[in-house]
Write a protein that holds these residues in place. Structure first.
Motif, PDB file in Angstrom:
ATOM      1  N   HIS A  36      64.843  -4.640  11.428  1.00 16.73           N
ATOM      2  CA  HIS A  36      63.444  -4.408  10.799  1.00 16.73           C
ATOM      3  C   HIS A  36      62.913  -3.168  11.219  1.00 16.73           C
ATOM      4  CE1 HIS A  36      64.055  -9.040  10.946  1.00 16.73           C
ATOM      5  NE2 HIS A  36      63.717  -9.133  12.039  1.00 16.73           N
ATOM      6  N   GLU A  37      61.657  -2.955  10.486  1.00 18.17           N
ATOM      7  CA  GLU A  37      60.858  -1.827  10.634  1.00 18.17           C
ATOM      8  C   GLU A  37      59.846  -1.992  11.428  1.00 18.17           C
ATOM      9  OE1 GLU A  37      59.697  -0.554   6.488  1.00 18.17           O
ATOM     10  OE2 GLU A  37      61.530  -1.255   5.975  1.00 18.17           O
ATOM     11  N   LEU A  38      59.522  -0.649  12.393  1.00 19.36           N
ATOM     12  CA  LEU A  38      58.377  -1.065  13.354  1.00 19.36           C
ATOM     13  C   LEU A  38      57.407   0.288  13.175  1.00 19.36           C
ATOM     14  CD1 LEU A  38      56.949  -2.108  16.049  1.00 19.36           C
ATOM     15  CD2 LEU A  38      58.704  -0.557  17.319  1.00 19.36           C
ATOM     16  N   THR A  39      56.049  -0.240  13.217  1.00 17.32           N
ATOM     17  CA  THR A  39      54.914   0.790  13.449  1.00 17.32           C
ATOM     18  C   THR A  39      54.000   0.505  14.453  1.00 17.32           C
ATOM     19  OG1 THR A  39      54.855   1.145  10.892  1.00 17.32           O
ATOM     20  CG2 THR A  39      52.869   1.801  12.186  1.00 17.32           C
ATOM     21  N   TYR A  80      42.337   2.926  12.709  1.00 18.47           N
ATOM     22  CA  TYR A  80      42.046   2.927  11.364  1.00 18.47           C
ATOM     23  C   TYR A  80      42.658   1.558  10.716  1.00 18.47           C
ATOM     24  CZ  TYR A  80      47.024   3.822  10.383  1.00 18.47           C
ATOM     25  OH  TYR A  80      48.485   3.697  10.409  1.00 18.47           O
ATOM     26  N   THR A  81      42.052   1.300   9.684  1.00 15.19           N
ATOM     27  CA  THR A  81      42.566  -0.160   9.235  1.00 15.19           C
ATOM     28  C   THR A  81      43.671   0.135   8.398  1.00 15.19           C
ATOM     29  OG1 THR A  81      40.281  -1.012   9.076  1.00 15.19           O
ATOM     30  CG2 THR A  81      41.982  -2.330   7.887  1.00 15.19           C
ATOM     31  N   PRO A  82      44.820  -0.470   8.725  1.00 15.18           N
ATOM     32  CA  PRO A  82      46.190  -0.512   8.018  1.00 15.18           C
ATOM     33  C   PRO A  82      46.015  -1.408   6.717  1.00 15.18           C
ATOM     34  CG  PRO A  82      46.789  -1.008  10.250  1.00 15.18           C
ATOM     35  CD  PRO A  82      45.193  -1.170  10.090  1.00 15.18           C
ATOM     36  N   SER A  83      46.929  -1.371   5.975  1.00 21.83           N
ATOM     37  CA  SER A  83      46.874  -2.150   4.737  1.00 21.83           C
ATOM     38  C   SER A  83      47.853  -3.303   5.123  1.00 21.83           C
ATOM     39  CB  SER A  83      47.779  -1.521   3.478  1.00 21.83           C
ATOM     40  OG  SER A  83      47.680  -2.485   2.478  1.00 21.83           O
ATOM     41  N   GLU A  96      41.299 -10.373   8.607  1.00 21.32           N
ATOM     42  CA  GLU A  96      41.750 -10.039   7.371  1.00 21.32           C
ATOM     43  C   GLU A  96      43.578 -10.418   7.429  1.00 21.32           C
ATOM     44  OE1 GLU A  96      42.747  -6.283   3.949  1.00 21.32           O
ATOM     45  OE2 GLU A  96      41.712  -6.288   5.932  1.00 21.32           O
ATOM     46  N   ALA A  97      44.132 -10.134   8.433  1.00 18.47           N
ATOM     47  CA  ALA A  97      45.660 -10.213   8.370  1.00 18.47           C
ATOM     48  C   ALA A  97      45.723 -11.802   8.373  1.00 18.47           C
ATOM     49  CB  ALA A  97      46.262  -9.806   9.710  1.00 18.47           C
TER      50      ALA A  97
END
Length: 228
Positions: A26-29, A38-41, A75-76
């Protein structure tokens, strides 16, 4: 699957998540909101993991970044993202969904038993009805309207809840590594007072073998997130 992980104190150890994400390609941030959030998308991730922290979900004045993070979590959820909140993360989830977060009657530190209440949920498929987990918290939450309670402990009546099919809040720490636990006991030793549900450091360290079972349970929960 793209995973976004929010971390709230410098020596927290997300190595189990990093290892699991790597094994499954998987991809991780990883973001650290206390440095400025800051608000990620919401278009950039599929699963949001919100880790614990020494602050409380209601301490917006002391930690202004909490307001931005909670707005993002709301929001998520509204966008239908999969979410896993742990300790502070679960408390923030409960608050943004309309529940109340407050000081629990007892602070709970150490290895304590968690008991499921019989309510079935796909994210807890394969999780034992009773198990021990590491705890370090003084707050509790009420179950938000539309959510379901899933577990409790003797010291805290709400240990887990789910909202819909893809949102899970856990008050306890299945992810804690022995190294992180040792540092917590050193830096936060002032919290290890004589109280009913606070274990002594020696006892906690003696029980670190329980992390093996904890990681197996967390692995099962994360695997459940991969099943639609």
């Amino acid at each position: 699957m793209r995973v976004l992980l929010l971390k709230h104190f410098d020596f927290d150890d997300p190595s189990f998540f990093i290892s699991w994400i790597g094994r499954h390609e998987h991809e991780l941030t990883v973001l650290f909101p206390p440095n400025g959030f800051y608000t990620p998308s919401c278009d950039d991730f599929d699963l949001l993991i919100i880790l614990g922290g020494p602050m409380s979900a209601y301490q917006d004045n002391e930690y202004p970044w909490l307001q931005s993070e909670k707005k993002f979590i709301r929001e998520a959820v509204e966008r239908g993202k999969k979410v896993l909140g742990i300790c502070l993360g679960a408390q923030m989830l409960a608050e943004v969904l309309g529940g109340k977060v407050y000081r629990n009657q007892y602070k709970e530190i150490g290895w304590h038993q968690v008991k499921r209440n019989g309510t079935q949920h796909p994210l807890l498929k394969g999780v034992p009805d009773e198990f021990y987990s590491f705890h370090w918290h003084g707050d509790c939450f009420d179950i938000p309207e539309g959510a379901v309670s899933l577990a409790s402990s003797e010291a805290c009546r709400q240990q887990a809840f789910a909202y819909g099919e893809g949102v899970l809040g856990l008050q306890f720490h299945l992810e804690t590594t022995e190294g992180c636990m040792t540092t917590m006991l050193e830096r936060w030793q002032h919290e290890l007072v004589d109280a009913p549900w606070i274990q002594k450091a020696e006892h906690i360290l003696k029980e670190t073998g329980r992390t093996t079972d904890s990681k197996a349970i967390l692995n099962q929960i994360l695997s459940n997130y991969q099943t639609d």
